[in-house]
Design a protein around this motif. Structure first.
Motif, PDB file in Angstrom:
ATOM      1  N   LYS A  54       0.835  -1.207   0.000  1.00 28.80           N
ATOM      2  CA  LYS A  54       0.000   0.000   0.000  1.00 28.80           C
ATOM      3  C   LYS A  54       0.867   1.254   0.000  1.00 28.80           C
ATOM      4  O   LYS A  54       0.604   2.207  -0.749  1.00 28.80           O
ATOM      5  CB  LYS A  54      -0.917   0.008   1.217  1.00 28.80           C
ATOM      6  N   GLY A  83      -9.210  -4.340  -6.744  1.00 27.31           N
ATOM      7  CA  GLY A  83      -7.808  -3.972  -6.938  1.00 27.31           C
ATOM      8  C   GLY A  83      -7.561  -3.343  -8.298  1.00 27.31           C
ATOM      9  O   GLY A  83      -6.851  -2.338  -8.414  1.00 27.31           O
ATOM     10  N   GLU A 192      -1.850  -5.294  -6.333  1.00 27.04           N
ATOM     11  CA  GLU A 192      -3.040  -4.632  -5.792  1.00 27.04           C
ATOM     12  C   GLU A 192      -3.889  -5.519  -4.893  1.00 27.04           C
ATOM     13  O   GLU A 192      -4.585  -5.038  -3.998  1.00 27.04           O
ATOM     14  CB  GLU A 192      -3.897  -4.055  -6.930  1.00 27.04           C
ATOM     15  N   GLN A 193      -3.811  -6.840  -5.086  1.00 21.85           N
ATOM     16  CA  GLN A 193      -4.587  -7.755  -4.248  1.00 21.85           C
ATOM     17  C   GLN A 193      -4.154  -7.681  -2.795  1.00 21.85           C
ATOM     18  O   GLN A 193      -4.981  -7.812  -1.877  1.00 21.85           O
ATOM     19  CB  GLN A 193      -4.468  -9.191  -4.781  1.00 21.85           C
ATOM     20  N   VAL A 196      -5.945  -4.788  -1.261  1.00 18.61           N
ATOM     21  CA  VAL A 196      -7.350  -5.142  -0.987  1.00 18.61           C
ATOM     22  C   VAL A 196      -7.430  -5.966   0.301  1.00 18.61           C
ATOM     23  O   VAL A 196      -8.302  -5.715   1.147  1.00 18.61           O
ATOM     24  CB  VAL A 196      -7.954  -5.935  -2.175  1.00 18.61           C
TER      25      VAL A 196
END
Length: 201
Positions: A54, A83, A192-193, A196
Motif C-alpha cells: 500500500k 484492486g 493490488e490484491q 485489498v
C-alpha cells in the motif's frame, strides 16, 4: 498539504523498486536504506507485506493516506475487481494522465503543471490534480504555456506513444483519454490484491 519531499532513492531502495524512474544508486545498492540495510532481516509478517504494498502504491502515485483511503472506498463500491478498479482510478487522475502523456517527466512535475494552470481539460483550465479524467476528455497544454521549457523538454523525450489508452496529437500538444486501461496495460509493479486484503481486515 504535506507531501513527501525527501530523497527518492531512499524510497526506491525501501521497496527495492525504481518507482520514481531509472535510478543508478538503486542498481548499486539494491538493499534497504539505513544502518542495518545489509543486515539479515527477520521474515516479514503478512500484515507488513500488505502494508508495504500500500505504501509503495501511495508513493508511486503521490497520494496522502486520506486520499488513498478515500480512493479505495470509491473503488470498493464499484462493481468489478476492486484492486484493478483502484489502479484504474489512480491512472485516471489528471496529474497521472499529464505524466503519461509525456507533458511532464514525473508525476510530481505533472502535479505542479496542473496546479500552476498550464493544463486544460476539454478547453477549460483545470488546476485540480486529483480530477478524474473521463473517456473522451481532451487534456492539452494551455496555449500560453506551449513554449514552456519544462514542457518542451519533456515532450521531446517522446513517452506519449507508450500507452495504448491515450491518443496524442503532436501539432496541438493535446491528448485524448480513449479508454480506461486494463490491468495488463498498466505498467506499475504493484500487487493490488495485497492492498485489498489489507483494507479488508
Amino acid at each position: 498539504m504535506a507531501r513527501y519531499r525527501g530523497p527518492k532513492t531512499k524510497i526506491a531502495r525501501k521497496f527495492n523498486d525504481a518507482i520514481y524512474g531509472p535510478d543508478k544508486t538503486l542498481a548499486k545498492k539494491n538493499y534497504p536504506p539505513g544502518q542495518h540495510g545489509r543486515g539479515r532481516r527477520k521474515k516479514q509478517s503478512e500484515y507488513a507485506i500488505q502494508l508495504a504494498e500500500k505504501q509503495k502504491a501511495k508513493y508511486t502515485y503521490g497520494l496522502l493516506e486520506k486520499q488513498f483511503s478515500n480512493l479505495f472506498d470509491h473503488a470498493s463500491r464499484k462493481s468489478g475487481i476492486t484492486g484493478e478498479i483502484l489502479l484504474q482510478l489512480l491512472e485516471s487522475r489528471l496529474d497521472n494522465v499529464v505524466f503519461r502523456l509525456g507533458i511532464a517527466p514525473t508525476r510530481n512535475a505533472a502535479r505542479q503543471l496542473v496546479l500552476h494552470k498550464h493544463v486544460t481539460v476539454n478547453g477549460d483550465v483545470l488546476n485540480i490534480p486529483s480530477y478524474s479524467v473521463k473517456i473522451g476528455d481532451v487534456i492539452a497544454v494551455r496555449e500560453k504555456s506551449k513554449s514552456l521549457e519544462a514542457i518542451t523538454y519533456s515532450l521531446s523525450r517522446g513517452s506519449a506513444t507508450k500507452y495504448p489508452w491515450l491518443e496524442w496529437n503532436t501539432s496541438e500538444l493535446s491528448g485524448k483519454f480513449m479508454v480506461v486501461p486494463t490491468r495488463e496495460e498498466i505498467p506499475e509493479n504493484i500487487k493490488e490484491q495485497l492492498i485489498v486484503e489489507l483494507y479488508s481486515k
